[in-house]
Write a protein that holds these residues in place. Sequence first.
Motif, mmCIF file in Angstrom:
data_model
loop_
_atom_site.group_PDB
_atom_site.id
_atom_site.type_symbol
_atom_site.label_atom_id
_atom_site.label_comp_id
_atom_site.label_asym_id
_atom_site.label_seq_id
_atom_site.Cartn_x
_atom_site.Cartn_y
_atom_site.Cartn_z
ATOM 1 N N MET A 1 2.935 10.021 -7.748
ATOM 2 C CA MET A 1 3.749 10.317 -8.925
ATOM 3 C C MET A 1 2.853 10.566 -10.137
ATOM 4 O O MET A 1 3.059 11.527 -10.879
ATOM 5 C CB MET A 1 4.714 9.162 -9.214
ATOM 6 N N LEU A 2 1.846 9.727 -10.327
ATOM 7 C CA LEU A 2 0.950 9.888 -11.473
ATOM 8 C C LEU A 2 0.145 11.180 -11.365
ATOM 9 O O LEU A 2 -0.047 11.883 -12.357
ATOM 10 C CB LEU A 2 0.029 8.680 -11.593
ATOM 11 N N ASN A 3 -0.314 11.505 -10.166
ATOM 12 C CA ASN A 3 -1.047 12.760 -9.971
ATOM 13 C C ASN A 3 -0.157 13.965 -10.249
ATOM 14 O O ASN A 3 -0.599 14.942 -10.849
ATOM 15 C CB ASN A 3 -1.609 12.844 -8.552
ATOM 16 N N GLU A 4 1.085 13.890 -9.829
ATOM 17 C CA GLU A 4 2.037 14.976 -10.086
ATOM 18 C C GLU A 4 2.270 15.131 -11.590
ATOM 19 O O GLU A 4 2.295 16.242 -12.113
ATOM 20 C CB GLU A 4 3.354 14.700 -9.377
ATOM 21 N N GLN A 5 2.404 14.015 -12.291
ATOM 22 C CA GLN A 5 2.593 14.057 -13.742
ATOM 23 C C GLN A 5 1.383 14.687 -14.421
ATOM 24 O O GLN A 5 1.525 15.479 -15.339
ATOM 25 C CB GLN A 5 2.832 12.649 -14.304
ATOM 26 N N ASP A 6 0.172 14.328 -13.965
ATOM 27 C CA ASP A 6 -1.040 14.926 -14.521
ATOM 28 C C ASP A 6 -1.038 16.432 -14.308
ATOM 29 O O ASP A 6 -1.385 17.194 -15.204
ATOM 30 C CB ASP A 6 -2.291 14.321 -13.891
ATOM 31 N N GLY A 7 -0.650 16.873 -13.129
ATOM 32 C CA GLY A 7 -0.587 18.301 -12.827
ATOM 33 C C GLY A 7 0.426 19.007 -13.706
ATOM 34 O O GLY A 7 0.178 20.105 -14.208
ATOM 35 N N ASP A 8 1.580 18.377 -13.922
ATOM 36 C CA ASP A 8 2.610 18.959 -14.792
ATOM 37 C C ASP A 8 2.086 19.081 -16.216
ATOM 38 O O ASP A 8 2.309 20.083 -16.886
ATOM 39 C CB ASP A 8 3.879 18.108 -14.786
ATOM 40 N N GLU B 1 0.832 -1.205 0.000
ATOM 41 C CA GLU B 1 0.000 0.000 0.000
ATOM 42 C C GLU B 1 0.868 1.256 0.000
ATOM 43 O O GLU B 1 0.528 2.251 -0.644
ATOM 44 C CB GLU B 1 -0.959 0.011 1.187
ATOM 45 N N ALA B 2 1.989 1.222 0.685
ATOM 46 C CA ALA B 2 2.900 2.374 0.684
ATOM 47 C C ALA B 2 3.426 2.635 -0.726
ATOM 48 O O ALA B 2 3.465 3.782 -1.189
ATOM 49 C CB ALA B 2 4.061 2.127 1.651
ATOM 50 N N ILE B 3 3.790 1.582 -1.423
ATOM 51 C CA ILE B 3 4.322 1.733 -2.787
ATOM 52 C C ILE B 3 3.210 2.156 -3.739
ATOM 53 O O ILE B 3 3.417 3.027 -4.597
ATOM 54 C CB ILE B 3 5.034 0.447 -3.224
ATOM 55 N N ARG B 4 1.999 1.593 -3.580
ATOM 56 C CA ARG B 4 0.873 2.034 -4.418
ATOM 57 C C ARG B 4 0.610 3.522 -4.209
ATOM 58 O O ARG B 4 0.346 4.264 -5.157
ATOM 59 C CB ARG B 4 -0.388 1.225 -4.097
ATOM 60 N N SER B 5 0.685 3.970 -2.978
ATOM 61 C CA SER B 5 0.464 5.382 -2.672
ATOM 62 C C SER B 5 1.516 6.258 -3.360
ATOM 63 O O SER B 5 1.187 7.311 -3.911
ATOM 64 C CB SER B 5 0.508 5.596 -1.157
ATOM 65 N N ALA B 6 2.766 5.813 -3.335
ATOM 66 C CA ALA B 6 3.839 6.572 -3.989
ATOM 67 C C ALA B 6 3.604 6.650 -5.502
ATOM 68 O O ALA B 6 3.803 7.706 -6.114
ATOM 69 C CB ALA B 6 5.194 5.935 -3.690
ATOM 70 N N VAL B 7 3.152 5.562 -6.092
ATOM 71 C CA VAL B 7 2.877 5.551 -7.538
ATOM 72 C C VAL B 7 1.706 6.479 -7.854
ATOM 73 O O VAL B 7 1.764 7.257 -8.806
ATOM 74 C CB VAL B 7 2.616 4.116 -8.044
#
Length: 59
Positions: A39-46, A30-36
């Motif tokens: 990351m994906l949300n940050e990429q969407d924002g970028d 779950e920790a790794i899923r949260s990190a992914v």
Amino acid sequence: MERVTLRIPKQQIDEVEQMVETGEFPNRSEAIRSAVRDMLNEQDGDRDERSRNRNWAKV
């Protein structure tokens, strides 16, 4: 869900384990899923930011 195998440096795994032990996450997966997700949300924002900047450049 699909299973993925990856290699992570021991120090990073130790830090993830610390977050699990303190209750921040129920388990490593779950920790790794949260990190992914982050990351994906940050990429969407970028991507959105680049798109907005392009629109301004066209004016």
